[in-house]
Design a protein around this motif. Structure first.
Motif, mmCIF file in Angstrom:
data_model
loop_
_atom_site.group_PDB
_atom_site.id
_atom_site.type_symbol
_atom_site.label_atom_id
_atom_site.label_comp_id
_atom_site.label_asym_id
_atom_site.label_seq_id
_atom_site.Cartn_x
_atom_site.Cartn_y
_atom_site.Cartn_z
ATOM 1 N N LYS A 81 0.813 -1.221 0.000
ATOM 2 C CA LYS A 81 0.000 0.000 0.000
ATOM 3 C C LYS A 81 0.851 1.277 0.000
ATOM 4 N N LEU A 82 1.976 1.216 -0.678
ATOM 5 C CA LEU A 82 2.817 2.384 -0.901
ATOM 6 C C LEU A 82 2.711 2.736 -2.382
ATOM 7 N N HIS A 83 2.116 3.880 -2.692
ATOM 8 C CA HIS A 83 1.778 4.218 -4.066
ATOM 9 C C HIS A 83 2.383 5.556 -4.480
ATOM 10 N N PHE A 84 2.561 5.731 -5.796
ATOM 11 C CA PHE A 84 2.912 7.044 -6.342
ATOM 12 C C PHE A 84 1.666 7.923 -6.315
ATOM 13 N N LEU A 85 1.865 9.225 -6.190
ATOM 14 C CA LEU A 85 0.737 10.147 -6.099
ATOM 15 C C LEU A 85 0.275 10.663 -7.453
ATOM 16 N N SER A 86 1.131 10.575 -8.459
ATOM 17 C CA SER A 86 0.791 11.123 -9.771
ATOM 18 C C SER A 86 1.047 10.096 -10.868
ATOM 19 N N PRO A 87 0.142 9.988 -11.847
ATOM 20 C CA PRO A 87 0.383 9.065 -12.962
ATOM 21 C C PRO A 87 1.515 9.523 -13.880
ATOM 22 N N LYS A 88 1.915 10.797 -13.734
ATOM 23 C CA LYS A 88 2.979 11.320 -14.590
ATOM 24 C C LYS A 88 4.373 10.922 -14.106
ATOM 25 N N GLU A 89 4.480 10.413 -12.879
ATOM 26 C CA GLU A 89 5.800 10.200 -12.285
ATOM 27 C C GLU A 89 6.628 9.142 -12.990
ATOM 28 N N THR A 90 5.991 8.033 -13.357
ATOM 29 C CA THR A 90 6.752 6.923 -13.932
ATOM 30 C C THR A 90 5.830 5.929 -14.607
ATOM 31 N N VAL A 91 6.387 5.148 -15.526
ATOM 32 C CA VAL A 91 5.624 4.060 -16.155
ATOM 33 C C VAL A 91 5.587 2.830 -15.262
ATOM 34 N N LEU A 92 6.319 2.875 -14.151
ATOM 35 C CA LEU A 92 6.360 1.728 -13.245
ATOM 36 C C LEU A 92 5.302 1.878 -12.155
ATOM 37 N N GLN A 93 4.051 1.892 -12.580
ATOM 38 C CA GLN A 93 2.929 1.875 -11.648
ATOM 39 C C GLN A 93 1.758 1.204 -12.350
ATOM 40 N N PRO A 94 0.861 0.602 -11.590
ATOM 41 C CA PRO A 94 -0.212 -0.194 -12.202
ATOM 42 C C PRO A 94 -1.149 0.628 -13.085
ATOM 43 N N VAL A 95 -1.607 -0.023 -14.158
ATOM 44 C CA VAL A 95 -2.621 0.586 -15.019
ATOM 45 C C VAL A 95 -3.951 0.664 -14.264
ATOM 46 N N ALA A 96 -4.296 -0.418 -13.574
ATOM 47 C CA ALA A 96 -5.564 -0.471 -12.835
ATOM 48 C C ALA A 96 -5.590 0.588 -11.746
ATOM 49 N N GLY A 97 -6.607 1.425 -11.786
ATOM 50 C CA GLY A 97 -6.743 2.465 -10.769
ATOM 51 C C GLY A 97 -6.052 3.768 -11.117
ATOM 52 N N LEU A 98 -5.365 3.832 -12.255
ATOM 53 C CA LEU A 98 -4.714 5.086 -12.653
ATOM 54 C C LEU A 98 -5.786 6.168 -12.785
ATOM 55 N N HIS A 99 -5.574 7.302 -12.125
ATOM 56 C CA HIS A 99 -6.645 8.285 -11.935
ATOM 57 C C HIS A 99 -6.071 9.679 -12.113
ATOM 58 N N PHE A 100 -6.659 10.464 -12.995
ATOM 59 C CA PHE A 100 -6.148 11.808 -13.216
ATOM 60 C C PHE A 100 -7.235 12.694 -13.809
ATOM 61 N N GLY A 101 -7.036 14.007 -13.670
ATOM 62 C CA GLY A 101 -7.990 14.968 -14.189
ATOM 63 C C GLY A 101 -7.783 15.208 -15.673
ATOM 64 N N VAL A 102 -8.884 15.382 -16.407
ATOM 65 C CA VAL A 102 -8.816 15.680 -17.838
ATOM 66 C C VAL A 102 -9.664 16.902 -18.143
ATOM 67 N N LYS A 103 -9.373 17.542 -19.264
ATOM 68 C CA LYS A 103 -10.094 18.765 -19.640
ATOM 69 C C LYS A 103 -11.468 18.397 -20.194
ATOM 70 N N PHE A 104 -12.501 19.002 -19.624
ATOM 71 C CA PHE A 104 -13.874 18.754 -20.038
ATOM 72 C C PHE A 104 -14.411 19.922 -20.862
ATOM 73 N N PRO A 105 -15.393 19.660 -21.705
ATOM 74 C CA PRO A 105 -16.039 20.772 -22.415
ATOM 75 C C PRO A 105 -16.902 21.580 -21.452
ATOM 76 N N ASP A 106 -17.335 22.749 -21.888
ATOM 77 C CA ASP A 106 -18.201 23.577 -21.050
ATOM 78 C C ASP A 106 -19.522 22.853 -20.793
ATOM 79 N N ALA A 107 -20.070 23.071 -19.614
ATOM 80 C CA ALA A 107 -21.334 22.429 -19.252
ATOM 81 C C ALA A 107 -22.505 23.086 -19.980
ATOM 82 N N LYS A 108 -23.582 22.310 -20.150
ATOM 83 C CA LYS A 108 -24.816 22.811 -20.753
ATOM 84 C C LYS A 108 -25.921 22.755 -19.699
#
Length: 353
Positions: A163-190
């Motif tokens: 249960k020792l994890h990296f905090l950012s998906p940008k840090e390295t390719v040596l972290q699991p794909v499952a659970g990778l979580h990050f913010g993305v740019k969304f379009p304006d709301a309607k």
């Protein structure tokens, strides 16, 4: 500054090399003893002494960590282990364990650290671990040799299992794909709105509908004619066909009043990162389909495993899912280069959460 005759410390020392168990036990002992230690006036503000006290427990954790690396068949038999050395260093809020690599010239490289090692906030921080650009470049280069990679991947997997994890998906390719979580740019709301006059028929529930199609709800509100918020007296629901409904039992205090439903929603299907993935996957003859829930998608990979994506419009994030929970970005990108290329491009504008 440890008395190895203490029964609790003997238990940790003599126990099998389990990283999670050792860290949990030592963190508990350290926090307990630290409280007693700093209750005394001559230690309370003595930063040098307090650091050394914490470092003693962290060094024991470091030694158990080294024991676990040696005991692991993949790491223990690898040439990587002969180049690694561990080190306890001071931080503003505790101590860290640095995992260093000595190259053939004797130059030391800090690969990663376990920050705040004995605190609840303990996490991994990458320093000279590989990133996507190291493998998508015209001439890929990285510090370690290819023969050392299996051991390096296994080392990270042991830390994640603890249960020792990296905090950012940008840090390295040596972290699991499952659970990778990050913010993305969304379009304006309607904004979608609908109104309904509350009937004086007590047998008729109050139900307001508005068509939102494939939009995903970010927030909604129901208000009366004097703009009082009555949202919580009813319950929302979204149909498979894209109808948003708010329903409540008859509201005698609002009889003959007109209620207004306001829904703020976003079009997930127009996210650039999803469009890019669809095009990239199609170019590699891989199907990308929508899931049962709004904002969910799946890629059927040739290895008979499914790469899933979940988009959350409320916090504007994207989460990846994969059945093998310890498969790392590096491993999946090596099998399917398009995935690494897409992820690298997506992370350029991603915000971490």
């Amino acid at each position: 500054m440890l008395n190895f005759k203490q029964p609790q410390l003997r238990d940790v020392i003599e126990a099998p090399a389990d990283i999670a168990a050792a860290r949990t036990s030592l963190a508990h002992l350290y926090q307990q003893k630290r409280q007693l230690f700093t209750d005394k006036a001559h230690w309370a503000h003595n930063s040098a002494a307090v650091y050394e006290f914490g470092a003693s427990y962290t060094r024991l954790f470091m030694d158990k960590l080294w024991e676990a690396f040696n005991d692991d068949p993949v790491i223990g038999d690898s040439p990587l282990l002969d180049h690694l050395w561990l080190q306890v260093v001071q931080q503003d809020h505790g101590t860290a364990v640095n995992i260093n690599y000595a190259d053939e010239a004797g130059t030391n490289h800090l690969l990663l650290s376990i920050d705040q090692a004995l605190n609840m906030q303990a996490h991994l921080t990458a320093h000279e671990l590989p990133v996507l650009a190291d493998f998508t470049a015209t001439k890929p280069q990285y510090l370690l040799t290819e023969k050392m990679f299996p051991a390096l991947l296994q080392l990270i997997k042991l830390l994640y299992a603890a249960k020792l994890h990296f905090l950012s998906p940008k840090e390295t390719v040596l972290q699991p794909v499952a659970g990778l979580h990050f913010g993305v740019k969304f379009p304006d709301a309607k904004t979608f709105t609908a109104t309904l006059k509350v009937s004086n028929n007590v047998a008729v529930p109050v139900k307001i509908n508005v068509e939102i199609g494939h939009y995903d709800v970010r927030s909604f509100k129901v208000s009366d004619e004097t703009d009082n918020d009555v949202t919580t007296v009813g319950k929302p629901q979204v149909s498979a066909g894209g109808t948003f409904s708010w329903e409540a039992q008859h509201l005698p205090e609002l009889t003959n009043q007109t209620l207004t439903l306001t829904v703020e929603a976003v079009a997930i299907d127009t996210l650039p990162c999803l469009d890019n993935l669809f095009v990239t996957a199609s170019g590699n003859n891989i199907l990308m389909r929508t899931g049962a829930q709004v904002g969910s998608y799946q890629l059927e990979l040739p290895n008979q495993k499914e790469l899933g994506l979940t988009v959350n419009s409320q916090d504007e994030t994207l989460t990846l899912h994969y059945p093998d929970t310890d498969t790392q970005i590096y491993e999946l990108s090596k099998t399917y280069p398009f995935f690494g290329e897409w992820l690298e491009e997506t992370l350029k504008t991603a915000t971490n959460v």
